[in-house]
Design an enzyme around this catalytic site. Structure first.
Site, mmCIF file in Angstrom:
data_model
loop_
_atom_site.group_PDB
_atom_site.id
_atom_site.type_symbol
_atom_site.label_atom_id
_atom_site.label_comp_id
_atom_site.label_asym_id
_atom_site.label_seq_id
_atom_site.Cartn_x
_atom_site.Cartn_y
_atom_site.Cartn_z
ATOM 1 N N ASP A 76 1.437 -1.084 -0.394
ATOM 2 C CA ASP A 76 -0.364 -0.292 0.006
ATOM 3 C C ASP A 76 1.132 1.086 0.098
ATOM 4 O OD1 ASP A 76 -2.705 1.176 0.820
ATOM 5 O OD2 ASP A 76 -1.628 1.510 2.481
ATOM 6 N N LEU A 77 0.479 1.882 -0.633
ATOM 7 C CA LEU A 77 1.619 4.197 -0.209
ATOM 8 C C LEU A 77 0.882 4.382 0.422
ATOM 9 C CD1 LEU A 77 2.746 5.708 -1.618
ATOM 10 C CD2 LEU A 77 1.288 6.432 -3.040
ATOM 11 N N ASP A 78 -0.663 5.352 0.854
ATOM 12 C CA ASP A 78 -0.605 6.150 1.362
ATOM 13 C C ASP A 78 -0.654 5.550 3.152
ATOM 14 O OD1 ASP A 78 -1.213 7.684 0.432
ATOM 15 O OD2 ASP A 78 -3.044 7.419 -0.233
ATOM 16 N N THR A 118 1.150 9.954 3.617
ATOM 17 C CA THR A 118 0.161 10.443 2.698
ATOM 18 C C THR A 118 -1.337 10.519 3.888
ATOM 19 O OG1 THR A 118 0.578 9.178 1.898
ATOM 20 C CG2 THR A 118 1.021 11.131 1.173
ATOM 21 N N LYS A 132 -9.485 4.613 6.125
ATOM 22 C CA LYS A 132 -8.172 5.006 5.543
ATOM 23 C C LYS A 132 -7.825 3.705 4.296
ATOM 24 C CE LYS A 132 -4.645 5.948 9.107
ATOM 25 N NZ LYS A 132 -4.518 5.573 10.218
ATOM 26 N N GLY A 133 -7.794 3.242 3.556
ATOM 27 C CA GLY A 133 -7.929 2.468 2.454
ATOM 28 C C GLY A 133 -8.560 2.689 1.342
ATOM 29 N N SER A 162 -2.238 0.924 -4.465
ATOM 30 C CA SER A 162 -2.806 1.817 -3.093
ATOM 31 C C SER A 162 -4.234 2.476 -4.379
ATOM 32 C CB SER A 162 -2.168 3.230 -3.840
ATOM 33 O OG SER A 162 -2.512 4.228 -3.407
ATOM 34 N N ALA A 163 -4.884 2.655 -3.206
ATOM 35 C CA ALA A 163 -6.042 2.996 -3.802
ATOM 36 C C ALA A 163 -6.678 4.266 -4.208
ATOM 37 C CB ALA A 163 -7.378 2.977 -2.904
ATOM 38 N N SER A 164 -5.014 5.100 -4.660
ATOM 39 C CA SER A 164 -5.197 6.704 -4.390
ATOM 40 C C SER A 164 -4.815 6.935 -5.865
ATOM 41 C CB SER A 164 -4.176 7.468 -3.544
ATOM 42 O OG SER A 164 -3.668 8.312 -4.500
ATOM 43 N N ASN A 167 -3.791 9.413 -6.197
ATOM 44 C CA ASN A 167 -2.703 10.383 -6.667
ATOM 45 C C ASN A 167 -1.282 9.979 -5.850
ATOM 46 O OD1 ASN A 167 -3.584 13.127 -7.361
ATOM 47 N ND2 ASN A 167 -5.099 12.149 -5.313
ATOM 48 N N LYS A 224 -10.668 -2.248 -2.118
ATOM 49 C CA LYS A 224 -10.494 -2.027 -0.589
ATOM 50 C C LYS A 224 -11.826 -2.632 -0.252
ATOM 51 C CE LYS A 224 -5.746 -1.027 -1.138
ATOM 52 N NZ LYS A 224 -4.673 -0.096 -0.921
ATOM 53 N N GLU A 259 0.315 -2.791 4.546
ATOM 54 C CA GLU A 259 -1.054 -2.294 4.852
ATOM 55 C C GLU A 259 -1.629 -1.533 6.040
ATOM 56 O OE1 GLU A 259 -3.189 -0.896 3.095
ATOM 57 O OE2 GLU A 259 -3.918 -2.045 1.511
ATOM 58 N N ASP A 260 -1.548 -0.439 5.937
ATOM 59 C CA ASP A 260 -2.191 -0.002 7.317
ATOM 60 C C ASP A 260 -3.343 0.184 7.643
ATOM 61 O OD1 ASP A 260 -2.879 2.282 5.191
ATOM 62 O OD2 ASP A 260 -2.427 3.718 6.838
HETATM 63 C C1 BG6 Z 1 -5.616 5.565 -0.310
HETATM 64 C C2 BG6 Z 1 -5.937 6.323 0.749
HETATM 65 O O1 BG6 Z 1 -5.002 5.503 0.087
HETATM 66 O O2 BG6 Z 1 -6.505 6.392 -0.980
HETATM 67 C C3 BG6 Z 1 -7.871 7.038 1.736
HETATM 68 O O3 BG6 Z 1 -5.728 5.678 2.346
HETATM 69 C C4 BG6 Z 1 -7.520 7.837 0.142
HETATM 70 O O4 BG6 Z 1 -7.108 7.686 2.794
HETATM 71 C C5 BG6 Z 1 -7.739 6.571 -0.809
HETATM 72 O O5 BG6 Z 1 -9.300 7.960 0.401
HETATM 73 C C6 BG6 Z 1 -8.170 7.559 -2.230
HETATM 74 O O6 BG6 Z 1 -7.070 8.804 -2.259
HETATM 75 P P1 BG6 Z 1 -6.989 9.976 -3.702
HETATM 76 O O7 BG6 Z 1 -5.825 10.404 -3.675
HETATM 77 O O8 BG6 Z 1 -7.737 8.752 -5.081
HETATM 78 O O9 BG6 Z 1 -7.979 10.290 -3.329
HETATM 79 MG MG MG Z 2 -2.944 3.074 3.448
#
Ligand code: BG6
Ligand code: MG
Length: 224
Positions: free
Chosen positions: A13-15, A21, A49-50, A120-122, A124, A151, A175-176
């Site tokens: 996982d990233l964040d 982050t 988270k996640g 990562s679900a992000s 970004n 997730k 993972e966190d």
């Molecule tokens: C996950 C974070 O990695 O990404 C979440 O743990 C976050 O907190 C999710 O909402 C989505 O991220 P983003 O950057 O696409 O808004």
């Molecule tokens: Mg995380």
């Protein structure tokens, strides 16, 4: 669980695992909640988270004392507002923001000839990894926009394993978030959780911080 497992990859996982982050997501959601007059605590933030951006927003809105029915367009605007705040916060990230132990752990995995991936679900994730200057340390970075399920569904970890060309049972996931640990276990991988053990009843190993990540020890635990 496959009978003979051989460690071939570690999927992160990233964040909150590679860099902090998770704190920036918290700050951006806290500011959004404050603007909307919605109570928002660090304890409640654990549930986010996640979780994807839109699902996080919906969870946050569920905390309103007087619920408001937002249109889909308004929901998108609110999610965009949070993301704008978040993007401002991650602009300051440098390689110094890699969490303790991460650089060495990833280097040890790679020098042992194993693969590395990011799940990562992000949306970004690439921006964050680029600012950390670690894009070249990961063989695969899953494109979350191509996935159908969030997730705790295992899809993101299964996709990472498939793109790495390894069997899920031959992977460790790190993972966190509880939802992330459930995704790792759903993918039949060995789950390493970072944080408070009380949050991770399903993890195979819980470490209180990334500083405790040790490739040799985890590889031994993986082999059982
Ligand atoms: C996950 C974070 O990695 O990404 C979440 O743990 C976050 O907190 C999710 O909402 C989505 O991220 P983003 O950057 O696409 O808004
Ligand atoms: Mg995380």
């Amino acid at each position: 669980m496959k009978e003979t497992r051989k460690l071939k990859a570690v999927i992160f996982d990233l964040d909150g695992v590679i860099t902090d982050t998770a704190e920036y997501h918290y700050q951006a959601w806290k500011a959004t909640a404050t603007e909307l007059g919605i109570p928002f605590t660090r304890e409640f933030n654990e549930n986010l988270k996640g979780v994807s951006r839109m699902d996080s927003l919906k969870l946050l809105l569920s905390q309103a004392e007087t619920p408001v029915n937002y249109s889909d367009e308004e929901l998108v605007q609110l999610a965009d507002r949070k993301n704008k705040l978040y993007v401002e916060l991650i602009e300051t990230i440098t390689p110094a923001d890699l969490l303790p132990g991460v650089t060495e752990f990833v280097a040890d995995i790679r020098s042992a000839g194993l693969k590395t991936g990011i799940a990562s679900a992000s949306k970004n994730a690439i921006a964050v990894l680029t600012r950390l200057r670690v894009m070249d340390q990961f063989d695969v970075i899953v494109d979350v926009t191509k996935l159908k399920n969030n997730k705790p569904d295992p899809e993101i970890f299964l996709t990472a394993a498939a793109e790495l060309g390894v069997e899920p049972a031959d992977c460790i996931g790190v993972e966190d978030a509880a939802s992330g640990v459930d995704a790792i276990k759903g993918a039949d991988m060995f789950a390493v959780a970072i944080g408070n053990a009380a949050h991770f009843p399903h993890a195979d190993v819980v470490l209180s911080s990334t500083a405790e990540l040790n490739f040799r020890e985890l590889a031994q635990k993986f082999e059982g």
